[in-house]
Motif scaffolding. Sequence first.
Motif, PDB file in Angstrom:
ATOM      1  N   TRP A   1      51.843  42.485  37.958  1.00 54.80           N
ATOM      2  CA  TRP A   1      50.493  42.908  37.571  1.00 54.80           C
ATOM      3  C   TRP A   1      49.841  41.938  36.595  1.00 54.80           C
TER       4      TRP A   1
ATOM      5  N   LEU B   1      41.848  43.382  30.776  1.00 57.72           N
ATOM      6  CA  LEU B   1      43.033  42.510  30.773  1.00 57.72           C
ATOM      7  C   LEU B   1      43.194  41.851  29.399  1.00 57.72           C
TER       8      LEU B   1
ATOM      9  N   MET C   1      38.459  32.814  33.403  1.00 54.36           N
ATOM     10  CA  MET C   1      37.657  33.920  33.960  1.00 54.36           C
ATOM     11  C   MET C   1      36.287  33.960  33.290  1.00 54.36           C
TER      12      MET C   1
ATOM     13  N   MET D   1      46.859  41.297  38.535  1.00 58.64           N
ATOM     14  CA  MET D   1      45.523  41.642  38.008  1.00 58.64           C
ATOM     15  C   MET D   1      44.641  40.393  37.924  1.00 58.64           C
ATOM     16  N   ASP D   2      45.239  39.284  37.465  1.00 55.09           N
ATOM     17  CA  ASP D   2      44.479  38.024  37.356  1.00 55.09           C
ATOM     18  C   ASP D   2      43.957  37.591  38.718  1.00 55.09           C
ATOM     19  N   THR D   3      44.821  37.736  39.741  1.00 57.36           N
ATOM     20  CA  THR D   3      44.418  37.348  41.099  1.00 57.36           C
ATOM     21  C   THR D   3      43.251  38.211  41.563  1.00 57.36           C
ATOM     22  N   ILE D   4      43.355  39.513  41.306  1.00 59.77           N
ATOM     23  CA  ILE D   4      42.292  40.443  41.730  1.00 59.77           C
ATOM     24  C   ILE D   4      40.970  40.075  41.048  1.00 59.77           C
ATOM     25  N   ILE D   5      41.049  39.778  39.747  1.00 58.71           N
ATOM     26  CA  ILE D   5      39.825  39.438  39.005  1.00 58.71           C
ATOM     27  C   ILE D   5      39.181  38.174  39.577  1.00 58.71           C
ATOM     28  N   PHE D   6      40.010  37.173  39.904  1.00 57.46           N
ATOM     29  CA  PHE D   6      39.438  35.941  40.464  1.00 57.46           C
ATOM     30  C   PHE D   6      38.826  36.193  41.851  1.00 57.46           C
ATOM     31  N   ILE D   7      39.419  37.114  42.607  1.00 59.81           N
ATOM     32  CA  ILE D   7      38.827  37.444  43.921  1.00 59.81           C
ATOM     33  C   ILE D   7      37.465  38.128  43.712  1.00 59.81           C
TER      34      ILE D   7
ATOM     35  N   THR E   1      38.058  41.887  33.275  1.00 62.53           N
ATOM     36  CA  THR E   1      38.489  40.811  32.376  1.00 62.53           C
ATOM     37  C   THR E   1      38.681  41.351  30.955  1.00 62.53           C
TER      38      THR E   1
ATOM     39  N   VAL F   1      46.630  31.045  40.622  1.00 61.46           N
ATOM     40  CA  VAL F   1      47.024  32.205  39.807  1.00 61.46           C
ATOM     41  C   VAL F   1      47.926  33.141  40.610  1.00 61.46           C
TER      42      VAL F   1
END
Lengths: 52, 215
Positions: B198, A39, B65, A1-7, A36, B190
């Motif tokens: 996840w 999460l 973030m 999820m963190d990776t997706i958010i950064f993308i 974000t 990350v």
Amino acid sequence: MDTIIFIVLLVGAIVAYKGMKPKVVIPVFVLAFVLTALLYNFHVTTQLPLEF
Amino acid sequence: MSNDVVTETQANPDIPTTEPTIWNKIGFWFPHIIILGYAGVIASAFTIQFTQSELPCPLCMLQRMGMVLVGVAALWMIGLALKGRLDYAGYMRATGMMIIAAMLGGATALRQVELHILPGDEGYGDPVLGLHLYTWSLITFIVVVLYSAIVLMFGKTFYPTLPKGEATRWVSRIIVGIFIFIIVANIIMVFSLEGFNWTLPDDPTQYELFHQFGG
């Protein structure tokens, strides 16, 4: 999820820097914000393995 | 300045055509200071991560973030100003977005401060200049909210206007390039930390991606 958010944030940064219209930038920003926040909600509501 | 920009500037009465004041020029560099500052903070966190093998926790990642989200709003202001398309509405939108993003980032930082608020708790990680990274993070988010609120109070005074000269554009591009590079570095970091899970574990001890592939 963190990776997706950064993308999503990277996409947001690119469309923002290109000076695109609000109807493009704001939805990407809101999507990143909501992901974000979700999460954050996940991490602060999961139970910690504490024993007293 | 291209013909398209001139046409759009003349067509939009909310884009000022008067000579920029010193405050407008300061207003142009403020968002650059924000993204450069956050790039520096995240780069420092990377340095601590790699030199002291201190892996970032999920709340640390959420704060990053928040910082990048603030940066996205600042980048929009910069991008529009560079293209001569920043009107008053766009300036206010981007500033409002910075406040929202900083509040989210501040909430995550405050949560982490609260986790270590009890007397005797040494906190997560080593302090920098007497304060832990999440406390510094909270301070930066408060500064962003204060800055945004103050420039909005002054109305059009700090409306960002691109100073003349090609050097200005190049300095701006370099700062933006550093920030984009930091985002890309974060994605790689990350992903290696989280792997194909996840979410991050509460207390990361290894790079999951290498562990998943290494067996």
